[in-house]
Design an enzyme around this catalytic site. Structure first.
Site, PDB file in Angstrom:
ATOM      1  N   HIS A  92       0.829  -1.177  -0.069  1.00  0.00           N
ATOM      2  CA  HIS A  92      -0.026  -0.049   0.024  1.00  0.00           C
ATOM      3  C   HIS A  92       0.898   1.196   0.120  1.00  0.00           C
ATOM      4  O   HIS A  92       0.338   2.317   0.293  1.00  0.00           O
ATOM      5  CB  HIS A  92      -0.976  -0.071   1.297  1.00  0.00           C
ATOM      6  CG  HIS A  92      -2.102  -1.211   1.128  1.00  0.00           C
ATOM      7  ND1 HIS A  92      -2.707  -1.385   2.124  1.00  0.00           N
ATOM      8  CD2 HIS A  92      -2.369  -1.698  -0.119  1.00  0.00           C
ATOM      9  CE1 HIS A  92      -3.635  -2.253   1.673  1.00  0.00           C
ATOM     10  NE2 HIS A  92      -3.357  -2.582   0.528  1.00  0.00           N
ATOM     11  N   ALA A 109       0.199  -8.791  19.162  1.00  0.00           N
ATOM     12  CA  ALA A 109       1.399  -9.152  18.377  1.00  0.00           C
ATOM     13  C   ALA A 109       2.735  -9.080  19.181  1.00  0.00           C
ATOM     14  O   ALA A 109       3.571  -9.980  19.082  1.00  0.00           O
ATOM     15  CB  ALA A 109       1.417  -8.351  17.118  1.00  0.00           C
ATOM     16  N   GLY A 111      -2.137  -9.113  12.648  1.00  0.00           N
ATOM     17  CA  GLY A 111      -2.713  -7.941  12.948  1.00  0.00           C
ATOM     18  C   GLY A 111      -3.507  -7.106  11.615  1.00  0.00           C
ATOM     19  O   GLY A 111      -3.571  -6.118  11.479  1.00  0.00           O
ATOM     20  N   CYS A 134       5.924  19.862  -4.742  1.00  0.00           N
ATOM     21  CA  CYS A 134       7.021  19.141  -5.433  1.00  0.00           C
ATOM     22  C   CYS A 134       8.332  20.039  -5.581  1.00  0.00           C
ATOM     23  O   CYS A 134       8.268  21.115  -5.878  1.00  0.00           O
ATOM     24  CB  CYS A 134       6.621  18.920  -7.062  1.00  0.00           C
ATOM     25  SG  CYS A 134       7.865  17.923  -7.865  1.00  0.00           S
TER      26      CYS A 134
HETATM   27  C1  BV8 Z   1      -7.975  -2.023  -5.862  1.00  0.00           C
HETATM   28  C2  BV8 Z   1      -3.467   3.202   2.270  1.00  0.00           C
HETATM   29  C3  BV8 Z   1      -8.686  -1.902  -8.198  1.00  0.00           C
HETATM   30  C4  BV8 Z   1      -3.769   4.613   2.449  1.00  0.00           C
HETATM   31  C5  BV8 Z   1      -5.219   1.347   1.975  1.00  0.00           C
HETATM   32  C6  BV8 Z   1     -12.101  -6.935  -4.612  1.00  0.00           C
HETATM   33  C7  BV8 Z   1     -10.883  -6.858  -5.305  1.00  0.00           C
HETATM   34  C8  BV8 Z   1     -10.304  -5.774  -5.480  1.00  0.00           C
HETATM   35  C9  BV8 Z   1     -10.476  -4.475  -5.048  1.00  0.00           C
HETATM   36  C10 BV8 Z   1     -11.858  -4.566  -4.136  1.00  0.00           C
HETATM   37  C11 BV8 Z   1     -12.463  -5.768  -3.866  1.00  0.00           C
HETATM   38  N1  BV8 Z   1     -13.355  -5.566  -3.047  1.00  0.00           N
HETATM   39  C12 BV8 Z   1     -13.286  -4.258  -2.632  1.00  0.00           C
HETATM   40  C13 BV8 Z   1     -12.234  -3.734  -3.387  1.00  0.00           C
HETATM   41  C14 BV8 Z   1     -11.990  -2.201  -3.261  1.00  0.00           C
HETATM   42  C15 BV8 Z   1     -11.224  -1.776  -2.207  1.00  0.00           C
HETATM   43  C16 BV8 Z   1     -11.404  -2.621  -0.887  1.00  0.00           C
HETATM   44  O1  BV8 Z   1     -10.788  -3.506  -0.537  1.00  0.00           O
HETATM   45  N2  BV8 Z   1     -12.441  -2.026   0.061  1.00  0.00           N
HETATM   46  C17 BV8 Z   1     -12.797  -2.802   1.328  1.00  0.00           C
HETATM   47  C18 BV8 Z   1     -12.674  -1.738   2.085  1.00  0.00           C
HETATM   48  C19 BV8 Z   1     -14.086  -3.492   1.021  1.00  0.00           C
HETATM   49  N3  BV8 Z   1      -9.747  -2.005  -2.482  1.00  0.00           N
HETATM   50  C20 BV8 Z   1      -9.001  -1.124  -3.268  1.00  0.00           C
HETATM   51  O2  BV8 Z   1      -9.718  -0.213  -3.468  1.00  0.00           O
HETATM   52  C21 BV8 Z   1      -7.593  -1.451  -3.463  1.00  0.00           C
HETATM   53  N4  BV8 Z   1      -7.541  -1.009  -4.653  1.00  0.00           N
HETATM   54  O3  BV8 Z   1      -8.054  -2.955  -5.899  1.00  0.00           O
HETATM   55  O4  BV8 Z   1      -8.176  -1.087  -7.034  1.00  0.00           O
HETATM   56  C22 BV8 Z   1      -7.703  -1.771  -9.210  1.00  0.00           C
HETATM   57  C23 BV8 Z   1      -7.038  -2.747  -9.736  1.00  0.00           C
HETATM   58  C24 BV8 Z   1      -6.168  -2.687 -10.879  1.00  0.00           C
HETATM   59  C25 BV8 Z   1      -5.949  -1.368 -11.217  1.00  0.00           C
HETATM   60  C26 BV8 Z   1      -6.642  -0.191 -10.730  1.00  0.00           C
HETATM   61  C27 BV8 Z   1      -7.568  -0.358  -9.767  1.00  0.00           C
HETATM   62  C28 BV8 Z   1      -6.684  -0.618  -2.717  1.00  0.00           C
HETATM   63  C29 BV8 Z   1      -6.729  -1.171  -1.205  1.00  0.00           C
HETATM   64  C30 BV8 Z   1      -5.679  -0.145  -0.318  1.00  0.00           C
HETATM   65  C31 BV8 Z   1      -6.470   1.006   0.018  1.00  0.00           C
HETATM   66  N5  BV8 Z   1      -5.240   1.786   0.909  1.00  0.00           N
HETATM   67  N6  BV8 Z   1      -4.299   2.432   2.968  1.00  0.00           N
HETATM   68  C32 BV8 Z   1      -3.876   4.764   4.023  1.00  0.00           C
HETATM   69  O5  BV8 Z   1      -3.542   3.949   4.849  1.00  0.00           O
HETATM   70  O6  BV8 Z   1      -4.325   5.787   4.458  1.00  0.00           O
HETATM   71  S1  BV8 Z   1      -6.410   0.460   2.983  1.00  0.00           S
HETATM   72  C33 BV8 Z   1      -6.157   0.500   4.558  1.00  0.00           C
HETATM   73  O7  BV8 Z   1      -6.887  -0.724   5.091  1.00  0.00           O
HETATM   74  C34 BV8 Z   1      -4.786   0.314   5.117  1.00  0.00           C
HETATM   75  O8  BV8 Z   1      -3.668   0.229   3.975  1.00  0.00           O
HETATM   76  C35 BV8 Z   1      -4.816  -1.058   6.034  1.00  0.00           C
HETATM   77  O9  BV8 Z   1      -3.612  -1.406   6.210  1.00  0.00           O
HETATM   78  C36 BV8 Z   1      -5.605  -1.541   5.215  1.00  0.00           C
HETATM   79  C37 BV8 Z   1      -6.222  -2.828   5.972  1.00  0.00           C
HETATM   80  O10 BV8 Z   1      -6.584  -2.573   7.117  1.00  0.00           O
HETATM   81  P1  BV8 Z   1      -5.703  -3.383   8.324  1.00  0.00           P
HETATM   82  O11 BV8 Z   1      -4.295  -3.225   8.304  1.00  0.00           O
HETATM   83  O12 BV8 Z   1      -6.442  -4.844   8.199  1.00  0.00           O
HETATM   84  O13 BV8 Z   1      -6.306  -2.616   9.412  1.00  0.00           O
HETATM   85  P2  BV8 Z   1      -7.712  -2.766  10.203  1.00  0.00           P
HETATM   86  O14 BV8 Z   1      -7.700  -1.413  11.329  1.00  0.00           O
HETATM   87  O15 BV8 Z   1      -8.942  -2.943   9.172  1.00  0.00           O
HETATM   88  O16 BV8 Z   1      -7.541  -4.201  11.365  1.00  0.00           O
HETATM   89  C38 BV8 Z   1      -6.590  -3.984  12.204  1.00  0.00           C
HETATM   90  C39 BV8 Z   1      -6.456  -5.692  12.896  1.00  0.00           C
HETATM   91  O17 BV8 Z   1      -5.430  -5.608  13.856  1.00  0.00           O
HETATM   92  C40 BV8 Z   1      -7.900  -5.889  13.668  1.00  0.00           C
HETATM   93  O18 BV8 Z   1      -8.107  -7.134  13.093  1.00  0.00           O
HETATM   94  C41 BV8 Z   1      -7.414  -5.979  15.042  1.00  0.00           C
HETATM   95  O19 BV8 Z   1      -8.156  -6.939  15.783  1.00  0.00           O
HETATM   96  C42 BV8 Z   1      -6.312  -6.219  15.103  1.00  0.00           C
HETATM   97  N7  BV8 Z   1      -5.344  -5.718  16.117  1.00  0.00           N
HETATM   98  C43 BV8 Z   1      -5.661  -4.508  16.856  1.00  0.00           C
HETATM   99  N8  BV8 Z   1      -4.715  -4.444  17.965  1.00  0.00           N
HETATM  100  C44 BV8 Z   1      -3.747  -5.666  17.905  1.00  0.00           C
HETATM  101  C45 BV8 Z   1      -4.214  -6.473  16.667  1.00  0.00           C
HETATM  102  N9  BV8 Z   1      -3.673  -7.642  16.262  1.00  0.00           N
HETATM  103  C46 BV8 Z   1      -2.584  -7.955  16.890  1.00  0.00           C
HETATM  104  N10 BV8 Z   1      -1.904  -7.342  17.946  1.00  0.00           N
HETATM  105  C47 BV8 Z   1      -2.596  -6.120  18.289  1.00  0.00           C
HETATM  106  N11 BV8 Z   1      -2.016  -5.468  19.505  1.00  0.00           N
HETATM  107 ZN    ZN Z   2       6.400  17.908  -9.827  1.00  0.00          ZN
END
Ligand code: BV8
Ligand code: ZN
Length: 236
Positions: A114, A222, A178, A140
């Protein structure tokens, strides 16, 4: 834990990490109870449309994120993965995180699917540069136009995903740490690995979408579970 430690010992292991691994470094997750998405709507902010429509609000959100991340230090989980790599017990980290803490902990083989919040990209001239100011919109250094953080926003293609899929096809064990496993296509990686014979070991404080398909689910933070597993591995 002992069973997992012996499964991992002297095998080809890869880690897939999400925001949870950085929680104990003080960086909020996205979907937890005090997660970022509780206050902000991702579609409104972590999208290119948000950047184009309202660059000031967009940069306010990312400057806020950069401020949170700037002073964060790697925790025991990041450090354990770096030691495992040093001792040949981990070949890659595929991370969804943009905070750079795996590199800060000393890991080398990292795929940041990402992107990384400390690089900014200029959509006018294409320049990508490291910039760590946290209090303003970054222009830039080549052409002076507004830049954006070099992270993958929703709707944008994730980085090196083909390489990540190739890697997980060849592993013995995939340690999924995580992540809520709801963001695609990253969430498909464990399933691809499983298809090619990998064991899925999930470390999380709570069950996720992946848990029912994981071979092992270790409940816990973790930063305390990973060092425990590695300490057992070292004694085997
Ligand atoms: C794309 C960067 C198409 C910016 C982020 C199917 C196929 C393809 C795409 C999709 C699809 N279905 C839906 C989509 C669209 C979308 C998507 O997935 N939406 C979801 C929400 C339904 N996907 C996209 O748009 C992706 N792009 O496929 O484009 C394409 C293809 C070709 C050409 C052109 C276009 C892009 C996805 C990336 C988006 N960017 N972030 C920023 O960070 O600001 S996403 C964001 O969520 C972060 O990157 C983050 O890392 C990511 C995932 O979240 P997690 O890391 O899991 O974090 P979360 O808070 O959710 O969970 C934390 C976990 O930790 C929990 O389980 C918790 O219990 C646990 N935890 C907490 N404390 C602890 C712990 N575990 C251990 N120890 C602890 N102490
Ligand atoms: Zn530039």
């Amino acid at each position: 834990m002992k069973e997992v430690a012996s499964l991992l010992k002297n095998r080809n292991n890869v880690a897939l990490t999400g925001a949870g691994i950085s929680k104990e470094s003080g960086i909020p997750t996205f979907r937890g109870k005090d997660g970022l998405w509780k206050k902000y709507r991702p579609e409104e902010l972590a999208t290119r449309n948000a950047f184009i429509k309202n660059p000031v609000l967009f940069w306010e959100f990312y400057s806020f994120r950069r401020t949170l991340i700037k002073n964060a230090l790697p925790n025991e989980a990041h450090k354990t993965l770096a030691s495992m790599e040093d001792f040949g017990e981990l070949s890659f980290i595929i991370t969804q995180n943009i905070d750079g803490l795996h590199r800060k902990a000393g890991s080398k083989n990292i795929i940041e699917i990402h992107g990384n919040i400390w690089n900014v990209r200029c959509e006018s001239c294409g320049k990508v540069e490291f910039r760590d100011e946290t209090n303003k919109i970054i222009m830039c250094s080549s052409c002076g136009k507004i830049t954006r953080p070099d992270v993958v926003l929703f709707g944008e293609a994730v980085r090196k995903i083909d390489e990540a899929f190739e890697i997980v096809k060849k592993v013995d064990n995939l340690i999924v740490i995580g992540t809520s496993s709801v963001v695609y296509p990253a969430a498909l990686l464990p399933y691809e690995g499983k298809k090619y014979g990998a064991s899925i070991i999930e470390i999380n404080i709570a069950k996720t979408e992946l848990s029912s398909d994981a071979d092992y689910f270790i409940q816990g933070g973790a930063a305390e579970t990973l060092p425990k597993i590695y300490n057992i591995m070292k004694k085997l």
